[in-house]
Design an enzyme around this catalytic site. Structure first.
Site, mmCIF file in Angstrom:
data_model
loop_
_atom_site.group_PDB
_atom_site.id
_atom_site.type_symbol
_atom_site.label_atom_id
_atom_site.label_comp_id
_atom_site.label_asym_id
_atom_site.label_seq_id
_atom_site.Cartn_x
_atom_site.Cartn_y
_atom_site.Cartn_z
ATOM 1 C CG LEU A 153 5.119 -34.216 -15.215
ATOM 2 C CD1 LEU A 153 4.813 -35.685 -14.928
ATOM 3 C CD2 LEU A 153 4.801 -33.390 -13.951
ATOM 4 N N GLY A 161 10.134 -28.211 -5.640
ATOM 5 C CA GLY A 161 10.599 -27.409 -6.774
ATOM 6 C C GLY A 161 9.942 -26.038 -6.793
ATOM 7 N NE ARG A 162 4.067 -27.050 -8.068
ATOM 8 C CZ ARG A 162 3.169 -28.017 -8.079
ATOM 9 N NH1 ARG A 162 2.566 -28.379 -6.973
ATOM 10 N NH2 ARG A 162 2.855 -28.629 -9.201
ATOM 11 C CD GLN A 195 2.713 11.978 -2.613
ATOM 12 O OE1 GLN A 195 1.784 12.512 -3.227
ATOM 13 N NE2 GLN A 195 2.810 12.025 -1.307
ATOM 14 C CD GLN A 254 4.440 3.235 -17.175
ATOM 15 O OE1 GLN A 254 4.504 2.265 -17.927
ATOM 16 N NE2 GLN A 254 3.866 4.369 -17.520
ATOM 17 C CB ILE A 255 10.233 3.514 -12.707
ATOM 18 C CG1 ILE A 255 9.064 3.452 -11.704
ATOM 19 C CG2 ILE A 255 11.372 4.397 -12.164
ATOM 20 C CD1 ILE A 255 9.381 2.762 -10.397
ATOM 21 C CD GLU A 314 9.985 -26.475 -11.072
ATOM 22 O OE1 GLU A 314 9.788 -26.654 -9.862
ATOM 23 O OE2 GLU A 314 11.112 -26.405 -11.602
ATOM 24 N N GLY A 315 3.923 -25.954 -12.433
ATOM 25 C CA GLY A 315 2.552 -25.762 -11.970
ATOM 26 C C GLY A 315 2.103 -24.339 -12.182
HETATM 27 N N1 COS Z 1 1.740 -33.672 -3.504
HETATM 28 C C1 COS Z 1 1.775 -35.006 -3.382
HETATM 29 N N2 COS Z 1 0.884 -35.811 -3.973
HETATM 30 C C2 COS Z 1 -0.056 -35.230 -4.742
HETATM 31 C C3 COS Z 1 -0.139 -33.841 -4.921
HETATM 32 C C4 COS Z 1 0.810 -33.044 -4.262
HETATM 33 N N3 COS Z 1 0.821 -31.717 -4.388
HETATM 34 N N4 COS Z 1 -1.179 -33.567 -5.738
HETATM 35 C C5 COS Z 1 -1.737 -34.740 -6.053
HETATM 36 N N5 COS Z 1 -1.062 -35.751 -5.437
HETATM 37 C C6 COS Z 1 -1.358 -37.174 -5.517
HETATM 38 C C7 COS Z 1 -2.727 -37.475 -4.935
HETATM 39 O O1 COS Z 1 -2.651 -37.688 -3.548
HETATM 40 C C8 COS Z 1 -3.102 -38.722 -5.712
HETATM 41 O O2 COS Z 1 -2.451 -39.849 -5.150
HETATM 42 P P1 COS Z 1 -3.285 -41.107 -4.557
HETATM 43 O O3 COS Z 1 -4.220 -41.549 -5.643
HETATM 44 O O4 COS Z 1 -2.226 -42.089 -4.208
HETATM 45 O O5 COS Z 1 -4.012 -40.561 -3.375
HETATM 46 C C9 COS Z 1 -2.464 -38.498 -7.067
HETATM 47 O O6 COS Z 1 -1.436 -37.546 -6.878
HETATM 48 C C10 COS Z 1 -3.434 -38.026 -8.120
HETATM 49 O O7 COS Z 1 -4.041 -36.861 -7.631
HETATM 50 P P2 COS Z 1 -5.487 -36.420 -8.063
HETATM 51 O O8 COS Z 1 -6.420 -37.599 -8.022
HETATM 52 O O9 COS Z 1 -5.827 -35.232 -7.246
HETATM 53 O O10 COS Z 1 -5.261 -36.082 -9.607
HETATM 54 P P3 COS Z 1 -5.823 -34.879 -10.479
HETATM 55 O O11 COS Z 1 -5.583 -35.280 -11.881
HETATM 56 O O12 COS Z 1 -7.188 -34.479 -10.052
HETATM 57 O O13 COS Z 1 -4.890 -33.641 -10.080
HETATM 58 C C11 COS Z 1 -2.858 -32.381 -10.181
HETATM 59 C C12 COS Z 1 -3.518 -33.755 -10.099
HETATM 60 C C13 COS Z 1 -3.628 -31.404 -11.047
HETATM 61 C C14 COS Z 1 -2.715 -31.816 -8.782
HETATM 62 C C15 COS Z 1 -1.495 -32.688 -10.805
HETATM 63 O O14 COS Z 1 -1.712 -33.264 -12.068
HETATM 64 C C16 COS Z 1 -0.591 -31.493 -10.927
HETATM 65 O O15 COS Z 1 0.025 -31.075 -9.940
HETATM 66 N N6 COS Z 1 -0.474 -30.966 -12.157
HETATM 67 C C17 COS Z 1 0.485 -29.940 -12.450
HETATM 68 C C18 COS Z 1 1.750 -30.574 -12.921
HETATM 69 C C19 COS Z 1 2.822 -29.592 -13.078
HETATM 70 O O16 COS Z 1 3.245 -28.938 -12.142
HETATM 71 N N7 COS Z 1 3.322 -29.513 -14.317
HETATM 72 C C20 COS Z 1 4.432 -28.714 -14.614
HETATM 73 C C21 COS Z 1 5.444 -29.613 -15.214
HETATM 74 S S1 COS Z 1 7.008 -29.494 -14.565
HETATM 75 S S2 COS Z 1 7.687 -27.864 -15.458
#
Ligand code: COS
Length: 379
Positions: free
Chosen positions: A125, A242-243, A279, A336-337, A363-364
């Protein structure tokens, strides 16, 4: 409500503990130094059933619940977080995503081999300019009728050079924004697919993290997961689960560091007494144990909700946010310990402290978890 593991879950925990102690521990410092996880160990994890734990047995998986998966993840992560990230990505992103959303043909061709660990998978991703801002995918998949032409670069991909199956998020129709994103299954060795440089990382150095380049890679439409435009929803839903895996990894890193610190405190003497009789050290250990217990309850709660097929999105984000936060605190205190010994590789805690940091990022990030949690609260 019960906080007891079943007989089966205890057996899985013991098997993971035994494997971690006998097979992973001996070479873990060398793997951290050389940045290499041997293929034989990866295959052995597959043979023991750690690579497709939750997959239905009809696709060669272990048919286990998420609780079994998180207790195994905790035990493996106590010793080798590089092994556990490979395991987490294969189990909870690649296998789970394919089993939940792939079609029968895709499950036959890919899931059956991924679930046994005969091959491993990668989840692609992140990009140079799309990490947290995941909707901004620059990798494109041009629709050419019965195939897509894939172009772009992915970054920080776990299992990057050792995977055989890659789930690649890509933009097919930018005018539709995130609803134009697809997930394509790409195989290792397809013409135009090049594995880029290996990242030289702070922690989880035994894991295999690479950039990936795609230049006019032809991907058959039968390798698209779900309907056209389903890719972003696929990525978000899969990452929710995954989280839980990464939260259990952070928990394992913490409990591994705590166990080492406790054992050291019971042996080492200072000022005529064992450290454990001071302690100041007792209070550190008390705080570490309390935080670990709280993190474990959050992880088990998220896993249990997932097993009950209830909404686990907020619980998973809370588990990851908290477990990754305490992993910083607990591993720092473990160093530290140990004092001066804690700062050298031989005693393991410095590695666990370095490994802990990534759990707040991949993963976020923690900031993304707070976004997910607060959005769920406002619903
Ligand atoms: N679970 C399921 N669907 C989700 C979701 C979640 N946790 N978070 C967002 N969505 C969906 C929304 O419902 C929306 O879908 P619809 O338009 O069909 O309703 C769509 O995704 C877009 O969401 P949103 O409009 O909220 O987009 P944003 O850009 O504001 O935010 C975030 C999206 C930030 C939540 C998303 O980009 C994210 O999770 N980013 C982190 C990615 C990540 O974990 N990267 C690590 C890479 S893997 S190591």
């Amino acid at each position: 409500m019960t906080f007891q593991l079943s007989e089966e879950q205890l057996a899985v925990q013991q098997a993971a503990r035994d494997f971690a102690q006998t097979e992973l521990l001996p070479g873990v410092i060398e793997r951290d130094t050389t940045q290499k996880f041997p293929i034989e160990l990866q295959k052995k994890m597959g043979t023991l059933g750690f690579m497709g734990m939750m997959v239905d047995p009809k696709y060669n998986g272990g048919g286990m619940d998420t609780i079994s998966y998180v207790v195994a993840m905790e035990e493996i992560s106590k010793v080798d977080a590089s092994a556990s990230v490979m395991m987490s990505v294969n189990n909870s992103l690649v296998c789970w995503g394919l089993e939940k959303f792939g079609n029968e043909d895709q499950k036959e061709r890919y899931l059956k081999r991924l679930a046994t660990g005969e091959v491993i998978g990668a989840f692609c991703l992140s990009e140079p300019e799309a990490g947290s801002d995941a909707t901004s995918q620059r990798t494109t998949a041009e629709d050419k009728g019965d195939y897509y032409l894939l172009n772009g670069t992915k970054n920080w991909i776990t299992n990057g050079s050792s995977a055989s199956v890659y789930l690649v998020m890509c933009q097919t129709d930018a005018s539709k924004k995130h609803k134009g994103i697809n997930c394509l299954i790409v195989e290792r060795g397809q013409p135009g697919f090049v594995v880029g440089k290996k990242e030289d990382k702070m922690g989880i150095r035994g894991s295999d993290t690479h950039s990936l380049m795609f230049t006019d890679v032809k991907v058959d439409k039968k390798n698209r997961i779900g309907e056209d435009g389903f890719g972003f929803s696929f990525a978000m839903t899969t990452l929710n689960g995954g989280r839980i895996g990464i939260a259990s990894q952070a928990l394992g890193i913490s409990s591994g560091a705590y166990e080492l610190a406790l054992a050291y405190a019971k042996e080492r003497k200072a000022f005529g007494h064992k450290l454990s009789e001071h302690q100041a050290i007792q209070f550190k250990l008390a705080e570490m144990a309390t935080k670990i217990n709280a993190a474990r309850l959050l992880v088990w709660q998220a896993a249990s909700l997932k097993d009950q097929k209830k909404d686990f999105v907020k619980a998973a984000a809370m588990a990851k946010l908290y477990a990754s936060q305490i992993a910083q605190e607990v591993t720092t205190e473990a160093v530290q310990i140990h004092g001066g010994y804690g700062y050298v590789k031989e005693f393991h805690v410095e590695r666990l402290m370095r490994d802990a940091k990534i759990t707040q990022i991949y993963e976020g990030t923690s900031e993304i978890q707070k976004m997910v949690i607060s959005r769920e609260l406002m619903k």
